[in-house]
Design an enzyme around this catalytic site. Structure first.
Site, short mmCIF file in Angstrom:
data_model
loop_
_atom_site.label_atom_id
_atom_site.label_comp_id
_atom_site.label_asym_id
_atom_site.label_seq_id
_atom_site.Cartn_x
_atom_site.Cartn_y
_atom_site.Cartn_z
N HIS A 165 41.27 43.12 49.05
CA HIS A 165 41.72 41.76 48.73
C HIS A 165 41.07 40.70 49.60
CE1 HIS A 165 44.62 42.51 45.59
NE2 HIS A 165 44.92 43.64 46.23
N SER A 188 48.05 43.79 50.37
CA SER A 188 48.00 43.48 48.95
C SER A 188 49.31 42.96 48.37
CB SER A 188 47.53 44.69 48.16
OG SER A 188 48.34 45.81 48.45
N LYS A 226 38.28 43.50 41.72
CA LYS A 226 39.15 42.32 41.83
C LYS A 226 38.27 41.07 41.77
CE LYS A 226 42.28 45.22 44.49
NZ LYS A 226 43.15 45.69 43.43
#
Ligand code: PMP
Length: 409
Positions: free
Chosen positions: A224, A196, A255
Site C-alpha cells: 500500500h 492495509s 493496487k
C-alpha cells in the site's frame, strides 16, 4: 450384496458454518461489477461512486496500459504457458524486472504472481531453524502465512512499538538461539510499509536504526506504499530516504499499478536464490505477457503523470478533513486508506448497505480482517475521483451516518 445405506453428507458442517457467520453478522456476499473498475462503476446492477478499490492512481482503466496489454497479447498470445523455470520466462518478464529494479533503485527484482505469493515465497526461502523472524502484530495475512511456512521461530511486537522491537532484538542478539546452538544466522524484522486496514505508516527510520544496532535485516511490505509514498510512488524506503538501508522490499502491482502481481526488490543474490527455491515462483505459472506489459507501462505512466499521485493526496486530505468535521472516527490513518470505524459488525454492514442504496460503494470490513470490535468501512479516494464525486460521497456519509446514529449533527 447389501444395498448402500443412504450416505450422510460429509460436508454438512459447511452449511452450519455459513449459518453461524450469518448469525454473527460476519457473512459478506460478493458484490459483482459489470463495468470496468473506475471512479464510477456498476455493482450488482447499480451505478455507484466507488470508494472501495485499491486503484489509487486510476490505472486499472488507463488507455496506455490497455494499449500495452493489447499489443503484448497480439504479439505473444494470452498465456505464458509454463512456470518461469520451465518455459514461462518471456522477454516481457525480464524487461519488467529490470525496469522495476531501476525504478526502485535496487540491484535486482524478481516478480511473483501476486503480492501474496511474493511474501509466501520469499519469507520461507530465506529463513529456517537457525533464524528468527520479528514481526509487527498487524502485518498482512500474507506475511503471517509466509512466517507459518517457515521453520524459523517468530516473535511478534505490539503494533509499531519500536521500544518493544528493540528489546526483542537486544535479547535475540544477547541470548542467540534458544537451543543453545549459538547466534542466529539471520534476524529478520518484517513490517508492512503502510498498514492495509488502518492506513498508518510504519516507523521505518526507527525500525532501521534498531535493526542496524543489533545486526538484523529489515523487510518491508510496500503493497500500500507502492504508487502512494515516495517520489512517483517509489514506496516507503524512498519516502523516508532510507535507500540502501532496507534489505528487502516487497511490492505489489495489483493496487496503484492497476494490474496484477508482486515483486521482491533486493539484491542480485536474493533474486538468484528465489529463482532456485521460492515455491510460488517454481510451482505456479508466470504472468500472462499482457499483464507484464501493462505493468511496464504503469511504471512509465507513474513517471510521466505525477499529477495522479498529487491528486490522490490532495483528495485524501480534503476527504479526511471533511469526515473528521462530520464527526467520523477515521482511526490512525495517515494515507489514502481511510477507515470509518463504527465498531459493531452489524452496524458496519448496515452502513455500507444504506450507502449502496444511495449510490456509494464503500465496503464494510469485519472480523477476521479486523478485530471483532473494530468493524468499519474502508475507503480510498482514488486519483480518478472528481471533487463532485467526493462531495456526493460525503453528503451520503453525513446523511446515512446521522440516520444510523454513527454521528450526530
Ligand atoms: N501485502 C499487503 C500489506 C496487502 O495489503 C496486500 C493486499 N491486500 C498484499 C500484500 C497482497 O497483494 P496482492 O493483492 O498483490 O496479492
Amino acid at each position: 450384496m447389501t444395498a448402500p445405506t443412504k450416505r450422510r453428507n460429509p460436508l454438512e458442517f459447511i452449511a452450519d458454518e455459513i449459518d453461524d457467520l450469518k448469525a454473527k453478522h460476519l457473512y459478506r456476499p460478493l458484490r459483482v461489477m459489470s463495468a470496468a473498475q473506475g471512479p464510477v462503476t456498476v455493482v450488482d446492477g447499480r451505478e455507484v461512486i466507488s470508494l472501495s478499490s485499491n486503484d489509487y492512481l486510476g490505472l486499472t482503466h488507463h488507455p496506455r496500459l490497455r494499449e500495452a496489454a493489447l499489443k503484448a497479447t497480439a504479439e505473444f498470445g494470452v498465456g505464458s504457458g509454463a512456470v518461469r523455470t520451465i518455459a514461462g520466462t518471456m522477454t516481457e518478464h525480464e524487461q519488467l524486472e529490470a525496469e522495476l529494479a531501476d525504478f526502485k533503485g535496487v540491484e535486482a527484482v524478481l516478480t511473483f504472481q501476486s503480492g501474496f505469493t511474493a511474501n509466501t515465497g520469499v519469507i520461507p526461502t530465506i529463513t529456517g531453524e537457525a533464524d528468527l523472524i520479528v514481526s509487527d502484530a498487524l502485518n498482512h495475512a500474507s506475511i503471517i502465512d509466509g512466517m507459518r511456512l517457515s521453520k524459523a521461530p517468530r516473535k511478534i511486537y505490539p503494533h509499531k512499538d519500536v521500544a518493544a522491537l528493540r528489546e526483542l532484538l537486544q535479547t535475540a542478539a544477547a541470548d542467540g538461539r534458544p537451543d543453545g546452538a549459538g547466534p542466529y544466522r539471520l534476524v529478520l524484522v518484517v513490517t508492512d510499509g503502510v498498514f492495509s486496514m488502518d492506513g498508518d505508516i510504519a516507523p521505518l527510520p526507527a525500525i532501521v536504526e534498531a535493526a542496524e544496532e543489533y545486526g538484523a535485516a529489515v523487510f518491508v511490505d510496500d503493497a500500500h506504499a507502492s504508487g502512494v509514498l515516495g517520489r512517483n510512488g517509489r514506496g516507503s524506503v524512498d519516502h523516508f530516504g532510507l535507500h540502501g538501508r532496507v534489505d528487502i522490499q516487497v511490492g505489489t502491482m495489483s493496487k496503484a499499478m492497476g494490474v496484477l502481481g508482486g515483486y521482491v526488490a533486493s539484491t542480485q543474490a536474493l533474486r538468484e536464490l528465489l529463482i532456485q527455491r521460492a515455491r510460488p515462483f517454481l510451482f505456479s505459472t508466470s504472468h500472462p505477457p499482457a499483464d507484464a506489459a501493462a505493468c511496464r507501462e504503469a511504471i512509465r505512466v507513474m513517471l510521466d503523470e505525477p499529477w495522479r499521485i498529487e491528486r490522490l493526496w490532495a483528495s485524501t486530505r480534503r476527504f479526511k478533513a471533511e469526515l473528521t468535521r462530520l464527526g467520523f472516527d477515521t482511526g490512525r490513518s495517515e494515507t489514502p486508506i481511510t477507515p470509518l470505524i463504527v465498531g459493531d459488525s452489524e452496524l458496519a454492514i448496515r452502513f455500507s448497505g444504506r450507502l449502496f442504496e444511495e449510490g456509494i460503494f464503500a465496503t464494510s470490513v469485519v472480523f477476521p480482517t479486523v478485530a471483532l470490535d473494530q468493524a468499519r468501512l474502508r475507503t480510498i479516494v482514488t486519483a480518478a475521483l472528481t471533487d463532485e464525486h467526493i462531495d456526493r460521497a460525503l453528503e451520503s456519509f453525513a446523511k446515512v451516518g446521522n440516520e444510523l446514529g454513527i454521528i450526530s449533527g
